[in-house]
Design an enzyme around this catalytic site. Structure first.
Site, short mmCIF file in Angstrom:
data_model
loop_
_atom_site.label_atom_id
_atom_site.label_comp_id
_atom_site.label_asym_id
_atom_site.label_seq_id
_atom_site.Cartn_x
_atom_site.Cartn_y
_atom_site.Cartn_z
CG HIS A 1 -11.21 -7.70 6.20
ND1 HIS A 1 -10.23 -8.32 6.93
CD2 HIS A 1 -10.96 -8.01 4.90
CE1 HIS A 1 -9.44 -8.98 6.10
NE2 HIS A 1 -9.85 -8.80 4.87
CD GLU B 1 -1.72 -2.45 1.29
OE1 GLU B 1 -0.59 -2.67 1.80
OE2 GLU B 1 -2.50 -3.36 0.99
#
Lengths: 334, 384
Positions: free
Chosen positions: A134, A65
Site C-alpha cells: 500500500h 485491474e
C-alpha cells in the site's frame, strides 16, 4: 475587480473537483474502478460523482485491474475518455501488461490513428502507515515506458490543474497521487479553480542560490521544510518541483542548476534504478561545467517498502536532505 | 473432542440469503461440437452464403500458402499459418455487420482480410515494416494482438462504450486455446458478463499452444464449459465446418446485439502447419494425428457439400480458384517490392506532441542519415 474567495482545501477535494468539472464539461469523460461509485473511493476522491453523473459515468467495476484498464482501452477506442482508479500503487501491477503492451503504444503502433486518451489515477507512496503493498513508489516503471506521460502533483492547485490537463490530454497519463498529501491543505479557490501550465513544465517553488533541490510529489513539502531549516546554516536553497516526470523539463531544471552550481535529487522511490539516477545523469550531461559538486541523490533505501512501523527510517526526511546539502558544501571545499 | 463431534452443539444451517443466481443448464454447451455440413441441417443453409463462405475459404487457403512461401523468400519475418482453421477465420468475419468490430490475435490475418483490409496492410506486423499497417477505424478491425488474450478486455470496453452511446455495435474477440489460460481471458469474460456487454468470444481450439497440447492447458470438460462460471452461454462447434461456425457465430452476434449479453464459443479445429515457420511441429505431435485432421479439411468439407448438392459446378470451382490465384499473385508482387520506409517517422507517433527529448533524438538521426548520404568517402574525409 472581484475578490477571489480563497479558502483552505485539501488535495483530495481538488482532485474530486477536477473530475467533476471534467465530467460536466465533457460527456465522454467516464470514471471507472473498484469502489469508485457508491463508496466514493477508499480515499473518497470520487465522492459524489456516481450520484451526480450516474453509474454509467462513474462505474464500480469488478475487482480486476487488468480488466479495468483493458476495458478502458476499448472505451477510449470508441471515443470515450476513461479516468481509471487503481486504488493503491501496488494494486496497479496486474494492469501493468495492459499499460505497457497496449496503453502506452497504441498511438505509435497505429501510426497515430488510434490515440488513447486514458488517465490512470494511482494513489502512491508511503507515509500513511499503510500495510504491505500500500506504499510503493512505482514511478520508475512508468517513466521507463515510452508513450506514457507521468505526472504527480504536490500542491492543491496543481492537483486540480494537472488532473484537468491529464483528462484533456490525447495521450495516456499515469497520474500519481501522493497519498500522504491527500489531506494537506492549501489556500485555493474552489469557486474559480485556476488552470496550470501544460503537462511537462516544472516549477521553481522557492528560489535560492546555494543549491537546487530537485524533487516531486510527496517529497516537495519535505524539501520546502529542509530549505527553511537550511537558512540556519546559511544555505539558500532553491526547490524545483518537477510535477511531470515524463515529459521531463530539462530547461527549468538545468537553468536552476546552472544558477546554483549544486544539486540534490530527492524522492521516496528507491535510489538504485530509480528516477534520481536518470535526473542526475541528465543534469550532469547538460550542466557539467556549472557544477561545483557531484549531483547527489536522497532516496528511499533499496529495499521492498518496509512495514509501517519502520517506514519513517526509510523515507527521506528533512535531516537526510540537509546532510546531503552539507556534503555538497564539503565537496566544494575539498 | 472437536466441535463437530459434540452432537447437538453444531446445527448446520444454510448461509443466509444464499440462492443460485441463475439456472446453469441453459448455459451449458452441447455434448458434441455442432455440425451442419454432411448433416440434414445443411439443407436449410442458404446456398448463396455457402458459396460466399467457399470462395473466402479458398482465398484464405491460398493466402496461407502464399504468405508461408514469402517467409521462405525472406519477405515476411514470420507467418503463423491458419491452414486448417480457415473456416473459423472466414465465418468470424462474415458473421459481423459493417458497424461491428473485430479484435484479432496474431494468427487471425485471414479474418482481418475478409473484413476488407488490404492483404498487404494486414501483413505489416509480420513483415516488420509497421506494427499495424491498416487504419483500425476504416474497417473496424483492432490491431493484431501479439500478447495473448490482452485484446479481449478491449473488445469488452468497446462494446460497452458503444452500448452507452446507444449504438447497436457488437465486438467479436478472437483468442486461441492457449490464451484461455491467461488472466485477461478471465477478466474480460467476467467484465462482459457483469456488464452484459455485446461481445462474442471465439476460441479457436487448434489443439496446441505452440507445443503444449490442450490436455496440459486445461482440466475443463471443454473450453466452452468455462462460460458457465461467468454466467454466459457456452457453445461448442466444429471449427472446420464453415456453415456451422457461421450459424453459431451469427446467432451469438444477434443475441448480443439484441441485448442478450456475451457468448463464449469454442470452435474445435486443428493447426495443420507448425505454430510459425520458425517452429518444428514434429517434436510434439505425430503424423497420424495431422493426417486425421487433413481428412477433415474445411475447404474439402464445404466443397463436397456444394458439389454433391449441385450448388457449384466445375466452372464455378475454377472461377473461385482463379480469383484466389489472382489475389495471391497480387500479394506476391506487392510484397516483393521493398516497403518505402522513412526512418524519421520513428518519432512521429509516440506522443501527440513530440517531446523536447525526442526532438533532440530526431535531430541526431537526421544528422546520421545526412552523413550516410554524403557517403563513406566524405565521412573518411571529415575524420581526416
Amino acid at each position: 475587480m472581484t475578490t477571489v474567495a480563497v479558502k483552505p482545501a485539501t488535495m483530495a477535494q481538488a482532485l474530486t473537483r477536477a473530475m467533476r468539472d471534467a465530467m460536466a464539461a465533457d460527456p465522454t469523460v467516464h470514471v471507472l474502478g473498484e469502489d469508485v461509485g457508491t463508496l466514493g473511493g477508499v480515499f473518497r476522491v470520487t465522492d459524489g460523482l456516481a450520484k451526480e453523473f450516474g453509474e454509467d459515468r462513474c462505474t464500480d467495476t469488478p475487482l480486476a485491474e487488468a480488466g479495468i484498464l483493458g476495458a478502458a482501452v476499448g472505451m477510449a477506442m470508441y471515443g470515450l475518455r476513461p479516468v481509471v482508479e487503481m486504488q493503491f500503487d501496488a494494486f496497479a501491477y496486474p494492469a501493468f501488461e495492459q499499460l505497457v503492451s497496449h496503453v502506452s503504444r497504441m498511438r505509435n503502433r497505429t501510426r497515430g490513428r488510434m490515440p488513447l486518451p486514458i488517465t490512470v489515477r494511482i494513489p502512491y507512496g508511503g507515509g500513511i502507515g499503510g500495510v504491505e503493498h500500500h506504499s510503493d513508489s512505482s514511478e520508475a516503471y512508468y517513466m521507463a515506458t515510452p508513450g506514457l506521460h507521468v505526472v504527480t502533483p504536490a500542491t492543491v492547485a496543481d492537483a486540480y490543474g494537472l488532473l484537468r490537463r491529464a483528462i484533456a490530454s490525447d495521450d495516456p497519463v499515469v497520474f500519481l497521487e501522493p497519498k500522504r498529501l491527500y489531506w494537506s491543505k492549501d489556500t485555493w479557490n474552489p469557486e474559480e479553480p485556476a488552470e496550470v501550465e501544460p503537462i511537462g513544465r516544472a516549477v521553481v517553488r522557492r528560489t535560492g542560490r546555494s543549491a537546487t533541490l530537485i524533487t516531486y510529489g510527496p517529497s516537495v513539502p519535505v524539501c520546502m521544510e529542509a530549505a527553511e531549516a537550511a537558512r540556519a546554516e546559511g544555505w539558500d536553497l532553491e526547490v524545483v518541483d518537477l510535477r511531470s516526470l515524463v515529459p521531463f523539463d530539462d530547461a527549468t531544471v538545468c537553468a536552476s542548476v546552472r544558477r546554483t552550481g549544486r544539486a540534490v535529487v530527492v524522492h521516496e522511490s528507491t535510489g538504485f534504478g530509480g528516477p534520481g539516477g536518470e535526473i542526475a545523469a541528465r543534469v550532469t550531461e547538460r550542466c557539467f561545467h556549472h557544477l561545483e559538486a557531484p549531483v547527489l541523490r536522497v532516496a528511499g533505501f533499496d529495499l521492498p517498502y518496509p512495514p509501517p512501523m519502520l517506514e519513517r527510517h526509510h523515507l527521506p526526511g528533512v535531516d537526510r536532505v540537509l546532510d546531503a546539502v552539507a556534503r555538497l558544501q564539503w565537496e566544494a571545499e575539498g | 473432542m472437536t466441535v463437530l463431534e459434540q452432537r447437538g452443539a453444531y446445527r448446520p444451517s444454510p448461509p443466509p440469503a444464499w440462492q443460485p443466481r441463475m439456472d446453469p443448464a441453459p448455459l451449458l454447451p452441447d455434448a458434441e461440437p455442432y455440425r451442419v455440413l454432411g448433416t440434414e441441417a445443411a439443407a436449410q443453409a442458404d446456398p448463396g452464403l455457402l458459396r460466399r463462405l467457399h470462395a473466402q475459404l479458398v482465398r484464405g487457403r491460398r493466402y496461407n500458402t502464399q504468405a508461408t512461401a514469402l517467409t521462405k523468400q525472406g519477405r515476411l519475418a514470420v507467418y503463423p499459418s491458419s491452414t486448417g482453421q480457415e473456416a473459423c477465420e472466414v465465418a468470424a468475419a462474415l458473421a459481423l455487420e459493417e458497424r461491428d468490430w473485430l479484435f484479432p490475435s496474431y494468427r487471425d490475418t485471414l479474418a482481418v482480410v475478409a473484413r476488407g483490409v488490404d492483404p498487404v496492410e494486414a501483413l505489416t506486423l509480420l513483415r516488420g515494416d509497421w506494427h499495424t499497417g491498416y487504419d483500425p477505424y476504416a474497417h473496424r478491425v483492432a490491431p493484431l494482438s501479439t500478447p495473448l488474450a490482452t485484446q479481449l478486455p478491449h473488445a469488452v470496453g468497446l462494446a460497452h462504450a458503444a452500448r452507452l452511446k446507444g449504438d447497436d455495435v457488437v465486438a467479436l474477440a478472437m483468442v486461441g486455446d492457449g490464451g484461455t489460460s491467461e488472466g485477461d481471458f478471465h477478466e474480460a469474460l467476467n467484465f462482459a458478463a457483469v456488464w452484459q456487454a455485446p461481445v462474442v468470444f471465439l476460441v479457436q481450439n487448434n489443439g496446441f499452444a505452440i507445443s503444449v497440447p490442450l490436455a496440459k492447458q486445461t482440466a475443463a470438460p471443454s473450453l466452452a464449459h468455462k462460460a458457465v462460471g461467468y454466467g454466459m452461454p457456452g457453445r461448442l462447434v466444429d471449427g472446420n465446418d464453415a456453415a456451422a461456425v457461421h450459424e453459431v457465430l451469427t446467432d451469438a452476434v444477434r443475441h448480443a446485439r439484441a441485448g442478450g449479453g456475451p457468448t463464449l464459443i469454442e470452435a474445435v479445429t486443428y493447426r495443420i502447419e507448425a505454430h510459425t515457420n520458425a517452429d518444428d511441429a514434429t517434436r510434439y505431435r505425430g503424423d497420424a494425428e495431422v493426417e486425421a485432421w487433413r481428412a477433415h479439411d474445411p475447404v474439402r468439407l464445404l466443397e463436397t457439400e456444394l458439389t454433391e448438392r449441385g450448388l457449384i459446378d466445375a466452372a464455378g470451382l475454377e472461377a473461385v480458384r482463379e480469383d484466389a490465384e489472382a489475389m495471391a499473385a497480387d500479394l506476391r508482387e506487392r510484397m516483393n517490392q521493398d516497403p518505402g520506409l522513412d526512418p524519421m517517422d520513428l518519432f512521429d507517433h509516440v506522443y501527440a506532441e513530440t517531446t523536447s527529448q525526442l526532438r533532440e533524438q530526431r535531430d541526431l538521426l537526421r544528422a546520421e542519415l545526412a552523413a550516410e548520404q554524403d557517403g563513406p568517402d566524405q565521412q573518411e574525409g571529415d575524420r581526416r
